[in-house]
Motif scaffolding. Structure first.
Motif, short mmCIF file in Angstrom:
data_model
loop_
_atom_site.label_atom_id
_atom_site.label_comp_id
_atom_site.label_asym_id
_atom_site.label_seq_id
_atom_site.Cartn_x
_atom_site.Cartn_y
_atom_site.Cartn_z
N MET A 366 0.88 -0.96 -0.10
CA MET A 366 -0.11 -0.01 -0.22
C MET A 366 0.90 1.38 0.06
SD MET A 366 -3.23 -0.86 -0.02
CE MET A 366 -2.73 -2.04 -1.45
N THR A 367 2.04 1.23 0.73
CA THR A 367 2.96 2.29 0.58
C THR A 367 3.52 2.38 -0.95
OG1 THR A 367 3.75 1.87 2.79
CG2 THR A 367 5.03 3.39 1.36
N GLY A 368 3.75 1.58 -1.60
CA GLY A 368 4.06 1.52 -3.16
C GLY A 368 3.07 2.14 -3.72
N VAL A 369 1.72 1.86 -3.51
CA VAL A 369 0.55 2.20 -4.19
C VAL A 369 0.74 3.90 -4.30
CG1 VAL A 369 -1.91 2.60 -4.22
CG2 VAL A 369 -0.92 0.39 -4.00
N LEU A 370 0.80 4.34 -3.09
CA LEU A 370 1.08 5.84 -2.83
C LEU A 370 2.42 6.42 -3.65
CD1 LEU A 370 -0.18 6.74 0.69
CD2 LEU A 370 -1.34 6.65 -1.40
N GLU A 371 3.41 5.52 -3.26
CA GLU A 371 4.82 6.21 -3.90
C GLU A 371 4.88 6.40 -5.42
OE1 GLU A 371 7.85 4.04 -0.58
OE2 GLU A 371 7.55 3.28 -2.64
N ASN A 372 4.13 5.10 -6.09
CA ASN A 372 3.81 5.31 -7.51
C ASN A 372 2.58 5.81 -8.17
OD1 ASN A 372 6.57 3.53 -8.12
ND2 ASN A 372 5.45 2.19 -6.72
N SER A 373 1.70 6.26 -7.18
CA SER A 373 0.60 6.56 -7.51
C SER A 373 -0.20 5.79 -8.48
CB SER A 373 0.74 8.18 -8.13
OG SER A 373 -0.46 8.80 -8.23
N ILE A 374 -0.57 4.48 -7.74
CA ILE A 374 -1.12 3.47 -8.50
C ILE A 374 -2.59 3.78 -8.80
CG2 ILE A 374 -1.30 1.17 -9.27
CD1 ILE A 374 1.31 0.89 -7.68
N ASN A 375 -3.18 4.13 -9.76
CA ASN A 375 -4.70 4.24 -9.81
C ASN A 375 -5.60 2.67 -9.51
OD1 ASN A 375 -4.41 6.82 -10.60
ND2 ASN A 375 -4.83 6.52 -12.67
N THR A 376 -5.17 1.78 -10.08
CA THR A 376 -5.67 0.58 -9.84
C THR A 376 -5.60 0.07 -8.24
OG1 THR A 376 -3.74 -0.80 -10.68
CG2 THR A 376 -5.39 -0.21 -12.16
N GLY A 377 -4.56 0.49 -7.98
CA GLY A 377 -4.20 0.00 -6.50
C GLY A 377 -5.49 0.66 -5.62
N MET A 378 -5.54 1.97 -5.97
CA MET A 378 -6.63 2.79 -5.11
C MET A 378 -8.16 2.30 -5.53
SD MET A 378 -4.91 4.74 -3.23
CE MET A 378 -6.49 5.30 -2.36
N VAL A 379 -8.08 1.74 -6.34
CA VAL A 379 -9.50 1.05 -6.82
C VAL A 379 -9.46 -0.08 -6.05
CG1 VAL A 379 -10.95 -0.11 -8.58
CG2 VAL A 379 -9.48 2.10 -9.20
N ASN A 380 -8.74 -0.97 -5.75
CA ASN A 380 -8.79 -1.98 -4.96
C ASN A 380 -8.96 -1.41 -3.52
OD1 ASN A 380 -6.85 -3.92 -3.01
ND2 ASN A 380 -7.68 -5.19 -4.48
N VAL A 381 -8.44 -0.46 -2.95
CA VAL A 381 -8.50 0.04 -1.66
C VAL A 381 -10.16 0.34 -1.51
CG1 VAL A 381 -7.93 1.90 -0.03
CG2 VAL A 381 -6.31 0.92 -1.28
N ALA A 382 -10.73 0.94 -2.43
CA ALA A 382 -12.12 1.44 -2.73
C ALA A 382 -13.01 0.28 -2.50
CB ALA A 382 -12.33 2.43 -3.86
N GLU A 383 -12.72 -0.75 -3.18
CA GLU A 383 -13.69 -1.84 -3.30
C GLU A 383 -13.47 -2.66 -1.83
OE1 GLU A 383 -13.63 -3.75 -7.90
OE2 GLU A 383 -11.70 -3.99 -6.63
N ARG A 384 -12.44 -2.63 -1.17
CA ARG A 384 -12.29 -3.20 0.27
C ARG A 384 -13.22 -2.35 1.40
NH1 ARG A 384 -6.83 -5.91 1.48
NH2 ARG A 384 -5.99 -6.14 -0.48
N LEU A 385 -13.11 -0.92 0.96
CA LEU A 385 -13.91 -0.23 1.90
C LEU A 385 -15.68 -0.37 1.53
CD1 LEU A 385 -12.19 3.42 1.93
CD2 LEU A 385 -12.89 2.08 3.64
N GLY A 386 -16.12 -0.40 0.40
CA GLY A 386 -17.07 -0.36 0.16
C GLY A 386 -17.72 0.92 0.02
N LYS A 387 -18.83 1.23 -0.80
CA LYS A 387 -19.22 2.55 -1.27
C LYS A 387 -19.74 3.50 0.11
CE LYS A 387 -21.44 5.04 -4.83
NZ LYS A 387 -22.26 5.00 -5.93
N LYS A 388 -20.53 2.71 0.72
CA LYS A 388 -20.96 3.43 2.10
C LYS A 388 -19.86 3.82 2.83
CE LYS A 388 -25.33 0.90 2.40
NZ LYS A 388 -26.38 -0.01 3.14
N LYS A 389 -18.93 3.24 3.22
CA LYS A 389 -17.67 3.72 3.87
C LYS A 389 -17.05 4.75 3.28
CE LYS A 389 -17.30 -0.04 7.43
NZ LYS A 389 -16.40 -1.24 7.64
N LEU A 390 -16.68 4.63 2.10
CA LEU A 390 -16.24 5.46 1.01
C LEU A 390 -16.80 6.70 1.23
CD1 LEU A 390 -14.00 5.92 -1.00
CD2 LEU A 390 -15.52 5.60 -2.82
#
Length: 591
Positions: A366-390
């Protein structure tokens, strides 16, 4: 004989009473009387107020007492020393009593002398000559804002018919400094002075004060008649305002910002520096700017707008830490949680979601997701959260609503796309929001959100007015306003460490300041247009330092710079200004 005489008189009376000429005269008399009585009734009842006002110049006194407008100050946040940003300065209205101009020759001589004093050209000199030649006007304005040194010259010349009166005008001694913050004093449609934009506009009522009056009757020689009745209400001067803006940081940060804007050939640039623990705004600039003393001499009124609060935009990757903080706080990820990047994500939008430059990063933490600014990595984070929590966390950070800062023309960003589809499963809008597309925010909203990450998880309301000093001596001191806890301290510390890695090991190395741990994130956002996104971009960088006890949080934004990524524009600008602020506050190095 007597009877005969009596009959004769009676007959004459009856004859006269039936005389048509007398009846006509009588009717005319009655008609005229009715008209006069009706006219008096109209004048005394229906038009009473009009004629009272008309007679006020010769019989009544009604003299409005004008309050003095309050001053606006900025400060040295280290020493508490104050500097006027807006104040009242006396100028002179120069006018002519043309009744004292005896002939054309006198008018010509006076116009010639005035032309020498005010540097009139021939056209203006002839215009003044025509004004002086009116001969019946006791008040013909010539110059509305003359300096005292100029009036001293007029006193020496002692020109016939030329007079002057001292008048207060709004003066901005710092010129362009914090122009969009302070606004300016303009005129409304009725010709009255009124604050426009910024502090002058938002705080118009407090700054303007309250007018007073004295009213009474006066005699033919001008003396007040004691028994005629009198009313008096004193004017209430406007309140003075002390801003949180630090004069030195404002000057140096905005000077550097403009230099970088020109270097990167950006259309505009903006910056906010805020204390993350109090919410006090220490600098706020939007360039290009203007001089409030000559606010009417601008090419476009767009320069009046403070883009930090007036212009929402799709922020791009600087929004990623907001979503990452939610997942950390929910315990869904850690900085070391792995994710495999295949370069795209299908099934959520009509077209696959991809990384910038179509890069594939493979396995990343996850640190690498921010370091490299990975869009697909953030989509994965959003899916873990679910829309209501997002949505809950985005709302808790204050996006979609105005911050309520005490400046005119503030607007809110827009997160309406998140509410389009119901349910908890991440859709296309939720996925794109995770990397800062499809929703908008203002720079002030972003700096406030990162302030919460910097201070341990508490959203603090930004403010820019530290004190309101009323004319009666009362002082209203601004207080720190904690809006809500968003994430716990552990989550904010973990995220701060990840953002340090973004600078130390990621794309944002040019934002580093030697000797300090600096946290931050770059953002390069395509500008939406008709039919999709254009090739033009907005570059942002937001961060804070030093991480263990942040002295400031700052956002820098460039609109349409002529470079590809914010790592080469907003990041180095941030590092340069951050270095100055840390030195200014004499923060000792910890690294």
């Amino acid at each position: 004989m007597g009877y005969s005489s009596h009959l004769s008189k009676k007959q004459k009376y009856e004859d006269s009473s039936t005389d048509p000429r007398l009846r006509i005269m009588w009717a005319l008399f009655v008609g005229i009387s009715v008209v006069i009585i009706a006219r008096l009734f109209v004048l005394m009842v229906f038009q009473h107020g009009f004629y009272v006002a008309l007679a006020a110049g010769s019989h009544d006194i009604y003299n409005n007492l004008f309050p003095e407008r309050g001053n606006i100050y900025i400060q040295d946040s280290r020493s508490g020393e104050e500097y006027p940003l807006a104040m009242n300065r006396d100028y002179f209205l120069v006018y002519a009593d043309t009744r004292q101009i005896e002939d054309d020759k006198t008018a010509e001589d006076v116009a010639e002398k005035l032309a020498e004093v005010f540097s009139y050209d021939d056209e203006k000199k002839f215009e003044v000559f025509l004004q002086l030649n009116k001969r019946t006007d006791p008040y013909e304005p010539l110059e509305k804002k003359a300096e005292e040194v100029v009036v001293d010259k007029l006193r020496e010349l002692d020109l016939p018919g030329i007079a002057f009166v001292r008048q207060p005008f709004r003066y901005y001694p710092e010129g362009n400094l914090a122009a969009q913050v302070v606004g300016f004093l303009g005129r409304n449609s009725e010709g009255d002075n009124i604050g426009r934009y910024g502090i002058e506009g938002y705080w118009e009522k407090e700054l303007a004060g309250k007018g007073g009056f004295v009213q009474g009757a006066k005699s033919a020689v001008g003396a007040l008649i004691p028994m005629a009745g009198r009313s008096f209400e004193a004017a209430e001067d406007g309140s003075d305002l002390l801003l949180t803006i630090d004069r030195t940081i404002q000057y140096k940060a905005c000077e550097k910002l403009e230099r970088y804007r020109q270097e990167f050939e950006a259309v505009s640039a903006s910056l906010v520096v805020m204390d993350p623990y109090s919410g006090a705004v220490r600098a706020m600039c939007s360039v290009s700017d203007f001089d409030p003393n000559t606010y009417n001499q601008v090419e476009s009124i767009d320069v009046y707008n403070n883009t930090n609060i007036f212009t929402p935009y799709e922020t791009g990757s600087i929004f990623k830490p907001i979503v990452m903080s939610a997942a950390l706080n929910e315990g869904l990820v850690t900085p070391e949680t792995y994710f495999e990047d295949t370069g795209s994500k299908s099934g959520l939008c009509d077209t696959p979601l991809k990384n910038a430059g179509d890069v594939v990063h493979g396995w990343q933490t996850m640190t690498g997701v921010l370091e490299n600014s990975i869009n697909t990595g953030m989509v994965n984070v959003a899916e873990r959260l679910g829309k209501k929590k997002l949505i809950k966390y985005i709302e808790n950070y204050g996006f979609g609503v105005r911050e309520g800062i005490e400046l005119d023309t503030e607007v809110s960003g827009n997160i309406e796309t998140l509410y389009v589809n119901k349910g908890d499963k991440i859709d296309c809008y939720g996925a794109t929001a995770s990397f800062g597309q499809g929703i908008t925010a203002t720079p002030l909203q972003m700096v406030a959100a990162f302030g919460a990450i910097a201070n341990g998880g508490v959203l603090i309301k930004p403010y820019i007015v530290e004190e309101v000093r009323h004319s009666n001596g009362k002082i209203d001191q601004s207080e720190i306003k904690e809006i809500r806890n968003i994430v716990n301290k552990r989550s904010s510390m973990l995220l701060s460490g990840m953002l340090v890695s973004v600078i130390d090991s990621g794309h944002a190395g040019l934002a580093a300041v030697p000797g300090y741990y600096v946290a931050g994130k770059t953002g390069t956002a395509q500008i939406p247009g008709l039919g999709g996104y254009t090739e033009e971009t907005i570059h942002s960088f937001v961060g804070f330092a030093p991480v263990d006890n942040p002295k400031f949080v700052m956002i820098i934004k460039f609109e349409k710079p002529q470079r590809k990524y914010s790592a080469s524009t907003a990041a180095p600008a941030f590092g340069d200004i951050a270095k100055f602020i840390l030195q200014y506050y004499q923060v000792p190095p910890t690294r």
